[in-house]
Design a protein around this motif. Structure first.
Motif, PDB file in Angstrom:
ATOM      1  N   PRO A   8      38.735 116.703  43.654  1.00 19.23           N
ATOM      2  CA  PRO A   8      37.720 116.102  42.786  1.00 19.23           C
ATOM      3  C   PRO A   8      37.732 116.689  41.376  1.00 19.23           C
ATOM      4  O   PRO A   8      37.173 116.100  40.452  1.00 19.23           O
ATOM      5  CB  PRO A   8      36.406 116.426  43.509  1.00 19.23           C
ATOM      6  CG  PRO A   8      36.698 117.657  44.306  1.00 19.23           C
ATOM      7  CD  PRO A   8      38.125 117.493  44.755  1.00 19.23           C
ATOM      8  N   GLY A  46      39.612 114.120  39.032  1.00 19.48           N
ATOM      9  CA  GLY A  46      39.351 112.695  39.164  1.00 19.48           C
ATOM     10  C   GLY A  46      39.462 111.988  37.816  1.00 19.48           C
ATOM     11  O   GLY A  46      39.429 112.619  36.753  1.00 19.48           O
ATOM     12  N   TRP A  78      37.375 110.396  36.160  1.00 18.30           N
ATOM     13  CA  TRP A  78      36.194 110.546  35.310  1.00 18.30           C
ATOM     14  C   TRP A  78      36.257 111.816  34.453  1.00 18.30           C
ATOM     15  O   TRP A  78      35.481 111.953  33.500  1.00 18.30           O
ATOM     16  CB  TRP A  78      34.928 110.547  36.169  1.00 18.30           C
ATOM     17  CG  TRP A  78      34.945 111.581  37.265  1.00 18.30           C
ATOM     18  CD1 TRP A  78      35.390 111.413  38.546  1.00 18.30           C
ATOM     19  CD2 TRP A  78      34.520 112.942  37.165  1.00 18.30           C
ATOM     20  NE1 TRP A  78      35.268 112.579  39.252  1.00 18.30           N
ATOM     21  CE2 TRP A  78      34.730 113.531  38.430  1.00 18.30           C
ATOM     22  CE3 TRP A  78      33.974 113.715  36.146  1.00 18.30           C
ATOM     23  CZ2 TRP A  78      34.415 114.867  38.689  1.00 18.30           C
ATOM     24  CZ3 TRP A  78      33.656 115.048  36.402  1.00 18.30           C
ATOM     25  CH2 TRP A  78      33.880 115.606  37.668  1.00 18.30           C
ATOM     26  N   SER A  88      32.133 107.950  35.293  1.00 18.04           N
ATOM     27  CA  SER A  88      31.281 108.772  36.159  1.00 18.04           C
ATOM     28  C   SER A  88      30.283 107.898  36.917  1.00 18.04           C
ATOM     29  O   SER A  88      29.691 106.980  36.354  1.00 18.04           O
ATOM     30  CB  SER A  88      30.516 109.796  35.315  1.00 18.04           C
ATOM     31  OG  SER A  88      31.400 110.679  34.660  1.00 18.04           O
ATOM     32  N   ALA A 129      28.245 109.576  39.690  1.00 19.91           N
ATOM     33  CA  ALA A 129      27.377 110.428  40.513  1.00 19.91           C
ATOM     34  C   ALA A 129      25.902 110.092  40.300  1.00 19.91           C
ATOM     35  O   ALA A 129      25.088 110.237  41.220  1.00 19.91           O
ATOM     36  CB  ALA A 129      27.645 111.899  40.208  1.00 19.91           C
ATOM     37  N   GLU A 158      30.371 107.993  45.301  1.00 22.17           N
ATOM     38  CA  GLU A 158      31.402 109.031  45.369  1.00 22.17           C
ATOM     39  C   GLU A 158      32.737 108.528  44.837  1.00 22.17           C
ATOM     40  O   GLU A 158      33.113 107.377  45.061  1.00 22.17           O
ATOM     41  CB  GLU A 158      31.563 109.489  46.823  1.00 22.17           C
ATOM     42  CG  GLU A 158      32.637 110.546  47.030  1.00 22.17           C
ATOM     43  CD  GLU A 158      32.717 110.969  48.481  1.00 22.17           C
ATOM     44  OE1 GLU A 158      32.024 111.928  48.854  1.00 22.17           O
ATOM     45  OE2 GLU A 158      33.469 110.322  49.252  1.00 22.17           O
ATOM     46  N   ASP A 159      33.436 109.407  44.122  1.00 23.40           N
ATOM     47  CA  ASP A 159      34.831 109.154  43.779  1.00 23.40           C
ATOM     48  C   ASP A 159      35.710 109.868  44.799  1.00 23.40           C
ATOM     49  O   ASP A 159      36.388 109.234  45.610  1.00 23.40           O
ATOM     50  CB  ASP A 159      35.128 109.625  42.356  1.00 23.40           C
ATOM     51  CG  ASP A 159      36.582 109.428  41.964  1.00 23.40           C
ATOM     52  OD1 ASP A 159      37.198 108.465  42.464  1.00 23.40           O
ATOM     53  OD2 ASP A 159      37.119 110.232  41.191  1.00 23.40           O
ATOM     54  N   ARG A 160      35.653 111.212  44.799  1.00 17.82           N
ATOM     55  CA  ARG A 160      36.427 111.987  45.780  1.00 17.82           C
ATOM     56  C   ARG A 160      35.546 112.941  46.584  1.00 17.82           C
ATOM     57  O   ARG A 160      35.818 113.207  47.741  1.00 17.82           O
ATOM     58  CB  ARG A 160      37.531 112.773  45.071  1.00 17.82           C
ATOM     59  CG  ARG A 160      38.598 111.895  44.418  1.00 17.82           C
ATOM     60  CD  ARG A 160      39.687 112.727  43.765  1.00 17.82           C
ATOM     61  NE  ARG A 160      40.753 111.894  43.224  1.00 17.82           N
ATOM     62  CZ  ARG A 160      41.845 112.362  42.622  1.00 17.82           C
ATOM     63  NH1 ARG A 160      42.022 113.680  42.489  1.00 17.82           N
ATOM     64  NH2 ARG A 160      42.759 111.528  42.159  1.00 17.82           N
ATOM     65  N   TYR A 205      30.501 117.700  44.704  1.00 17.87           N
ATOM     66  CA  TYR A 205      31.156 118.294  43.537  1.00 17.87           C
ATOM     67  C   TYR A 205      30.850 117.480  42.279  1.00 17.87           C
ATOM     68  O   TYR A 205      30.523 118.027  41.228  1.00 17.87           O
ATOM     69  CB  TYR A 205      32.668 118.363  43.763  1.00 17.87           C
ATOM     70  CG  TYR A 205      33.433 118.885  42.569  1.00 17.87           C
ATOM     71  CD1 TYR A 205      33.675 120.249  42.417  1.00 17.87           C
ATOM     72  CD2 TYR A 205      33.898 118.016  41.582  1.00 17.87           C
ATOM     73  CE1 TYR A 205      34.361 120.727  41.305  1.00 17.87           C
ATOM     74  CE2 TYR A 205      34.581 118.485  40.473  1.00 17.87           C
ATOM     75  CZ  TYR A 205      34.816 119.840  40.340  1.00 17.87           C
ATOM     76  OH  TYR A 205      35.483 120.311  39.229  1.00 17.87           O
ATOM     77  N   GLU A 206      30.959 116.169  42.414  1.00 14.90           N
ATOM     78  CA  GLU A 206      30.767 115.295  41.256  1.00 14.90           C
ATOM     79  C   GLU A 206      29.337 115.369  40.727  1.00 14.90           C
ATOM     80  O   GLU A 206      29.109 115.323  39.512  1.00 14.90           O
ATOM     81  CB  GLU A 206      31.167 113.869  41.626  1.00 14.90           C
ATOM     82  CG  GLU A 206      32.690 113.727  41.760  1.00 14.90           C
ATOM     83  CD  GLU A 206      33.149 112.737  42.819  1.00 14.90           C
ATOM     84  OE1 GLU A 206      34.347 112.781  43.151  1.00 14.90           O
ATOM     85  OE2 GLU A 206      32.321 111.942  43.307  1.00 14.90           O
ATOM     86  N   LYS A 207      28.366 115.531  41.623  1.00 23.14           N
ATOM     87  CA  LYS A 207      26.984 115.689  41.169  1.00 23.14           C
ATOM     88  C   LYS A 207      26.807 116.992  40.410  1.00 23.14           C
ATOM     89  O   LYS A 207      26.109 117.040  39.391  1.00 23.14           O
ATOM     90  CB  LYS A 207      26.026 115.628  42.364  1.00 23.14           C
ATOM     91  CG  LYS A 207      25.766 114.216  42.874  1.00 23.14           C
ATOM     92  CD  LYS A 207      24.663 114.203  43.917  1.00 23.14           C
ATOM     93  CE  LYS A 207      24.269 112.768  44.266  1.00 23.14           C
ATOM     94  NZ  LYS A 207      23.129 112.710  45.205  1.00 23.14           N
ATOM     95  N   GLN A 228      28.801 116.278  36.985  1.00 24.01           N
ATOM     96  CA  GLN A 228      28.392 115.133  36.169  1.00 24.01           C
ATOM     97  C   GLN A 228      26.907 115.146  35.816  1.00 24.01           C
ATOM     98  O   GLN A 228      26.522 114.712  34.727  1.00 24.01           O
ATOM     99  CB  GLN A 228      28.731 113.828  36.887  1.00 24.01           C
ATOM    100  CG  GLN A 228      30.215 113.573  37.070  1.00 24.01           C
ATOM    101  CD  GLN A 228      30.487 112.279  37.825  1.00 24.01           C
ATOM    102  OE1 GLN A 228      29.648 111.372  37.854  1.00 24.01           O
ATOM    103  NE2 GLN A 228      31.653 112.178  38.434  1.00 24.01           N
TER     104      GLN A 228
END
Length: 263
Positions: free
Chosen positions: A71, A74, A76, A83, A85, A90-92, A96-98, A101
């Motif tokens: 992630p 990614g 983004w 993005s 989140a 979800e992307d990956r 993590y993305e939250k 981002q």
């Protein structure tokens, strides 16, 4: 003296001038202290910054498998407008993305080779500007997530560059521009969701790089083609080491490469 380890981007400390450090697993090196001295760089292998395996680096310090799955790389990352989140999509890896981002982000103007617009997490100010080799920077807006920063950058790309001309930056071919005046133009160009975040005033940040002499012509060091190089260090700017003969070495390009440095 000999230092050996896996390259990652140089760590920096804001100052006059900026201080640069190469950090290895068991040691670190203040690069500023090497100005005017001879350095030998020898390529010895690979170590993926994600999985730690001795696999050929594909991009951004990651082997191919990690680059396609982690992630941390990614789409983004390079295109913040992608993005999701903030929508719980979800992307990956949504957790993590939250974390990355959904935190304050700054959209800014920076002067390196020309005036460019960019995005960074607030926690990465002024590190992001240092890494780009900007001599000046000024925030435009601070927004609560990466998506809002991304759509702001997209809107402003119609009026400003979004990439640095690295050769001009390294040769210090920087135009004389008034960043405050440039910033004052943008309000009408901002997306409606972002206009309320636009403060009336911001201060310019000046950045001073440790350079003894700028090259008139630059030649990039490619460790795959030239696994052993030696030269006299003439400066440090962005994530580049500048050598007296015009050779430049982008440390960030070679993240995940194992090297031996002889001083």
């Amino acid at each position: 003296m000999i230092y050996q380890g896996t390259l990652s981007k140089m760590q920096t400390e804001f100052g006059n001038p900026i201080q640069y450090y190469l950090v290895f697993e068991n040691s670190f090196l203040n690069i500023n202290q090497l100005l005017g001295k001879d350095i030998e760089i020898e390529f010895q292998g690979y170590q993926c910054l994600n999985c730690g395996k001795a696999k050929k680096i594909f991009r951004q310090g990651f082997c191919y498998d990690c680059f396609m799955s982690s992630p941390a790389v990614g789409d983004w990352i390079m295109k913040p407008e992608l993005s999701t989140a903030h929508l719980d999509i979800e992307d990956r890896d949504l957790a993590y993305e939250k974390r990355v981002q959904l935190q304050p982000h700054v959209v800014y103007l920076a002067l390196s080779s020309e005036v460019k617009v960019g995005v960074t997490r607030k926690t990465q100010v002024p590190t992001r500007w240092i890494d780009q080799g900007a001599v000046q920077a000024i925030p435009i807006v601070e927004v609560p997530n990466r998506y809002l920063a991304g759509i702001t950058e997209v809107a402003l790309k119609n009026h400003f560059a979004d990439k640095t001309n690295w050769q001009k930056m390294l040769k210090n071919e920087v135009p004389n521009m008034d960043l405050i005046s440039e910033r004052n133009k943008v309000l009408d160009w901002l997306p409606n969701e972002v206009k309320d975040y636009f403060p009336k005033e911001e201060k310019i940040i000046q950045l001073d790089f440790p350079v003894l002499q700028y090259p008139k012509k630059v030649t990039s060091l490619n460790l795959d083609k030239t696994p052993n190089f030696s030269g006299k260090l003439a400066g440090i700017k962005g994530q580049y080491l500048l050598f007296e003969d015009g050779t430049v070495f982008n440390v960030r390009t070679y993240e995940g490469y194992v090297v031996k440095m002889s001083l």
